[in-house]
Write a protein that holds these residues in place. Sequence first.
Motif, PDB file in Angstrom:
ATOM      1  N   THR A 167       0.812  -1.216   0.000  1.00 16.12           N
ATOM      2  CA  THR A 167       0.000   0.000   0.000  1.00 16.12           C
ATOM      3  C   THR A 167       0.847   1.269   0.000  1.00 16.12           C
ATOM      4  O   THR A 167       1.968   1.290   0.503  1.00 16.12           O
ATOM      5  CB  THR A 167      -0.926   0.048   1.231  1.00 16.12           C
ATOM      6  OG1 THR A 167      -0.147   0.294   2.410  1.00 16.12           O
ATOM      7  CG2 THR A 167      -1.704  -1.233   1.377  1.00 16.12           C
ATOM      8  N   ARG A 199      -0.088   5.821   0.064  1.00 20.12           N
ATOM      9  CA  ARG A 199      -1.094   6.889   0.003  1.00 20.12           C
ATOM     10  C   ARG A 199      -0.977   7.704  -1.280  1.00 20.12           C
ATOM     11  O   ARG A 199      -1.857   8.506  -1.584  1.00 20.12           O
ATOM     12  CB  ARG A 199      -0.923   7.822   1.214  1.00 20.12           C
ATOM     13  CG  ARG A 199      -1.262   7.169   2.549  1.00 20.12           C
ATOM     14  CD  ARG A 199      -0.977   8.107   3.699  1.00 20.12           C
ATOM     15  NE  ARG A 199       0.452   8.412   3.779  1.00 20.12           N
ATOM     16  CZ  ARG A 199       0.987   9.290   4.627  1.00 20.12           C
ATOM     17  NH1 ARG A 199       0.191   9.967   5.455  1.00 20.12           N
ATOM     18  NH2 ARG A 199       2.285   9.506   4.659  1.00 20.12           N
ATOM     19  N   GLU A 231      -3.773   3.447  -0.432  1.00 17.51           N
ATOM     20  CA  GLU A 231      -4.185   3.472   0.968  1.00 17.51           C
ATOM     21  C   GLU A 231      -5.360   4.431   1.148  1.00 17.51           C
ATOM     22  O   GLU A 231      -5.209   5.647   1.096  1.00 17.51           O
ATOM     23  CB  GLU A 231      -3.022   3.912   1.857  1.00 17.51           C
ATOM     24  CG  GLU A 231      -3.351   3.986   3.342  1.00 17.51           C
ATOM     25  CD  GLU A 231      -3.838   2.658   3.889  1.00 17.51           C
ATOM     26  OE1 GLU A 231      -5.077   2.540   4.102  1.00 17.51           O
ATOM     27  OE2 GLU A 231      -3.009   1.747   4.066  1.00 17.51           O
ATOM     28  N   ASN A 232      -6.537   3.863   1.343  1.00 19.18           N
ATOM     29  CA  ASN A 232      -7.747   4.679   1.524  1.00 19.18           C
ATOM     30  C   ASN A 232      -8.505   4.281   2.780  1.00 19.18           C
ATOM     31  O   ASN A 232      -9.658   4.672   2.966  1.00 19.18           O
ATOM     32  CB  ASN A 232      -8.662   4.556   0.298  1.00 19.18           C
ATOM     33  CG  ASN A 232      -9.156   3.126   0.071  1.00 19.18           C
ATOM     34  OD1 ASN A 232      -8.808   2.216   0.833  1.00 19.18           O
ATOM     35  ND2 ASN A 232      -9.948   2.929  -0.965  1.00 19.18           N
TER      36      ASN A 232
END
Length: 333
Positions: free
Chosen positions: A177, A179, A198-199
């Motif tokens: 992952t 962001r 990345e959520n």
Amino acid sequence: MTDLMRAVVIREFGGPEKLELATIERPRPRPGEVLIRVHAFGLNRSEYHFRSGVAESGVLPRVPGIEATGIVEDAPGTDFRPGQQVVTMMGGMGRSFDGGYAEYVTVPHAQVIPFRSALEWSTLGAIPEMLQTAWGSLSTGVQANEGDSILIRGGTSSVGLAIAALAVIRGMRVFSTTRNPDRFQHLRDLGVEHPLLENGEVAAQVREIAPDGVDGAVELVGATTLRDTLRAVRTGGTACFTGMLADDWIIPEFYPIAWLPNGVRLTAYSGEANDLPQNVLQDFIDAVERGDARVPIGHVYQMDEIAQAHTDMESGRYVGKLVTVPWSGSDLS
């Protein structure tokens, strides 16, 4: 040899400006200790936690730094010999005794690991703590097997990148992952098969690709994402809590039945120097020299740039490990 050396000293907790470049007395090894001339040291969030005053241990004034790479200068009462290349890490470095942010450091011989390499010191300096944590997370925390699938939560951190590198060498299917979608290609170049954005709901993304979930996961972000990470793991798989990039250490009102999916194991990993076998260190260095593995370096600093280095570490300015070289020309053996 002069009795003085340059070192970074913290005299009071606070921001990066509290990292003072000073001239102090060079340490002298006692029997059973190893004096290392430091050629490079990596930066770690543990040192940010200590500098800012949120760490659980350590007293001031102190030379910080939980790792160092260099050459043995003296080692009375041990089997180490002057001129030997070594790494050291953990064991109280930078907390209970002065650490690696210096031209010389003295440590107990039990936390020193020898190696042989012609790589640049800045490359070698990025390896010890990063590799120890990555190796331990995979081998002890997850107990991963060749060919397994693995989710790395916090994949563009230095440890996340090192885990990916080790997993790729072992033929594992890597989910990782970030962001920042601009960093997807960086992950792919390292061999990550499935970069994920990345959520906060990564488990749903994982199960779109692997409906049964991954065999294992390493949590590097912290308590805020752990529950979602657990949901990405298959029944019978293992999630290992290793890092706290988000600085969230505690899970309030942790209710295991609600948090842990049926049959998913939760472990943790926090290692020391003796958790990194010498052959694992040497094999990884050899793989880097052959071009079969890569050391993910974000940026290299001189020691007088240490405040900027900490500022960059906190902001996540670079992808990969941040390294400092205390000596001018440290990349030349």
